[in-house]
Design a protein around this motif. Structure first.
Motif, short mmCIF file in Angstrom:
data_model
loop_
_atom_site.label_atom_id
_atom_site.label_comp_id
_atom_site.label_asym_id
_atom_site.label_seq_id
_atom_site.Cartn_x
_atom_site.Cartn_y
_atom_site.Cartn_z
N LEU A 1 17.03 -7.25 -42.61
CA LEU A 1 17.10 -5.92 -42.01
C LEU A 1 17.99 -5.94 -40.78
O LEU A 1 18.82 -5.04 -40.59
CB LEU A 1 15.69 -5.45 -41.63
N LEU A 2 17.86 -6.96 -39.96
CA LEU A 2 18.69 -7.06 -38.76
C LEU A 2 20.16 -7.27 -39.12
O LEU A 2 21.06 -6.71 -38.49
CB LEU A 2 18.20 -8.21 -37.88
N GLU A 3 20.41 -8.08 -40.14
CA GLU A 3 21.78 -8.34 -40.56
C GLU A 3 22.47 -7.07 -41.05
O GLU A 3 23.64 -6.83 -40.78
CB GLU A 3 21.79 -9.40 -41.66
N ALA A 4 21.70 -6.22 -41.74
CA ALA A 4 22.26 -4.98 -42.26
C ALA A 4 22.39 -3.90 -41.20
O ALA A 4 23.30 -3.07 -41.25
CB ALA A 4 21.40 -4.47 -43.42
N SER A 5 21.46 -3.90 -40.22
CA SER A 5 21.41 -2.79 -39.26
C SER A 5 22.09 -3.10 -37.93
O SER A 5 22.77 -2.25 -37.37
CB SER A 5 19.95 -2.39 -39.01
N CYS A 6 21.87 -4.29 -37.40
CA CYS A 6 22.44 -4.65 -36.09
C CYS A 6 22.66 -6.16 -36.05
O CYS A 6 21.86 -6.88 -35.43
CB CYS A 6 21.55 -4.18 -34.95
N PRO A 7 23.72 -6.64 -36.71
CA PRO A 7 23.96 -8.09 -36.79
C PRO A 7 24.15 -8.76 -35.44
O PRO A 7 23.89 -9.96 -35.30
CB PRO A 7 25.23 -8.19 -37.64
N LEU B 1 13.31 -4.18 -33.13
CA LEU B 1 14.62 -4.58 -32.64
C LEU B 1 15.70 -3.59 -33.05
O LEU B 1 16.60 -3.27 -32.26
CB LEU B 1 14.97 -5.98 -33.15
N VAL B 2 15.61 -3.10 -34.27
CA VAL B 2 16.57 -2.09 -34.73
C VAL B 2 16.45 -0.83 -33.88
O VAL B 2 17.44 -0.26 -33.41
CB VAL B 2 16.36 -1.76 -36.23
N LEU B 3 15.21 -0.39 -33.66
CA LEU B 3 14.96 0.81 -32.85
C LEU B 3 15.46 0.60 -31.42
O LEU B 3 16.13 1.47 -30.85
CB LEU B 3 13.46 1.11 -32.84
N ALA B 4 15.13 -0.55 -30.84
CA ALA B 4 15.51 -0.82 -29.46
C ALA B 4 17.03 -0.89 -29.30
O ALA B 4 17.58 -0.40 -28.30
CB ALA B 4 14.87 -2.12 -28.99
N GLU B 5 17.70 -1.50 -30.25
CA GLU B 5 19.17 -1.63 -30.17
C GLU B 5 19.85 -0.27 -30.31
O GLU B 5 20.81 0.04 -29.59
CB GLU B 5 19.64 -2.58 -31.27
#
Length: 347
Positions: free
Chosen positions: A318-324, A281-285
């Motif tokens: 990880l999502l909260e830190a990278s792409c909330p 999800l981080v990569l895709a965003e």
């Protein structure tokens, strides 16, 4: 008389075309009665009308009560007159007589098995599909296309290579003309550079760069990705393929190799799991991989157990830190799913 419907399926990525033939089989009872009366159905084929596919004249004859060369029982058989064919492996394994240069007969199934299968209609009709692959080169009497193989040999031999790339401790020799033709990013980076100049590639490992070059030269994937969706290997090999799919996706996006990018995104989508979904999800965003992002959210919404497992593994942190913002989308999707389920429960 067997009615024939022929269609052609062309795959631009392969030097072959597939011909699918649907035969409506009629008059089977006549042949079955003939066999019971002591006649030899093997000598009385039902001819199909001839038809043209890919510039060739074809005809397939049908015998509902023929002899199998290795069995006493009656067999449903096909015959392809006046053609030299190479059978598919599964056909050759069960039909020793069907070899290159001898394409007279193809036993399909025993009469007893066919009649017990339920595929034979009340009127004695059934349908048979024949699949044949023709080399496009054979149509003109030419050998198969081998451009990809030749370019792969060129990459491996390094003959005429005029640029060097250093990736970590490894170095790769390549041909700037081919790189600039296949990648707009390479075209921009190599424009105006000197012959035999060395370029250092950062933020990429040697295996990924090697796979990128392989695709640029030959339009093929490394072995671990070729049949990734089938996964017949060990768990370790699976994990290597999962990792390579994502690294190669990043490399394809970085160098503008669009076909490879699409292929690798599909490979990443089929391998989304509890251990990868947060990083995916981080990569895709960050990279704008819409299909991969949609697949990740679909994966999380589909199973509460997987959702809890990802949370327990720290995926949401990880999502909260990278792409909330993605977390908000996940919560919205989960809520919509729950409302849908509750709505169905009231009906």
């Amino acid at each position: 008389m067997a009615a024939v419907r022929a269609s052609t399926i062309k795959d631009d990525a392969q030097p072959t075309r597939t011909v699918c033939l649907a035969l409506k089989i009629a008059d089977t009872e006549r042949h079955h009665a003939m066999a019971r009366a002591g006649g030899d159905g093997n000598q009385d084929y039902i001819p199909a009308r001839s038809f043209t596919v890919l510039g060739y004249e074809w005809q397939i004859d049908y015998d509902p009560d023929g002899h199998h060369p290795n069995h006493v029982e009656r067999y449903v058989k096909l015959r392809v007159p006046s053609r030299v064919l190479r059978p598919m492996a599964e056909v050759a394994a069960v039909c020793p007589r069907f070899r290159q240069g001898d394409s007279k007969e193809v036993p399909l199934v025993s009469r007893a098995v066919l009649e017990a299968s339920g595929h034979l209609g009340r009127d004695g009709n059934c349908f048979v599909q024949c699949k044949m692959e023709l080399s496009c080169g054979e149509r003109a009497g030419l050998p198969p296309r081998d451009l990809g193989q030749d370019l792969g040999d060129l990459l491996r031999s390094q003959n005429g290579a005029d640029v060097t790339f250093v990736v970590g401790a490894a170095s790769f020799r390549a041909h700037r003309l081919l790189l600039t033709a296949r990648s707009p990013v390479f075209a921009a980076e190599l424009a105006g550079s000197l012959t035999d100049e060395t370029h250092r590639i950062k933020d990429m490992d040697a295996d990924t760069f090697r796979a990128l070059l392989l695709f640029i030269y030959t339009d093929t994937l490394p072995p671990q990705l070729e049949h990734m969706d089938r996964w017949l290997g060990t768990w370790k090999e699976d994990q290597e393929a999962v990792s390579m799919a994502r690294r190669l996706l990043d490399a394809a996006d970085r160098y503008g190799v669009e076909r490879l990018k699409v292929i690798c995104e599909k490979k990443a989508c089929v391998s989304v799991g509890v251990g990868t979904v947060a990083a995916d999800l981080v990569l895709a965003e960050r990279r704008g991989y819409r299909k991969l992002k949609a697949r990740c959210i679909e994966f999380l919404v589909a199973s509460p157990a997987d959702l809890h497992a990802v949370a327990a593994a720290g995926g949401f942190k990880l999502l909260e830190a990278s792409c909330p913002s993605v977390l908000t989308q996940i919560v919205t999707a989960v809520a919509a799913r729950n409302c849908q389920l509750l709505g169905l429960g009231r009906r």
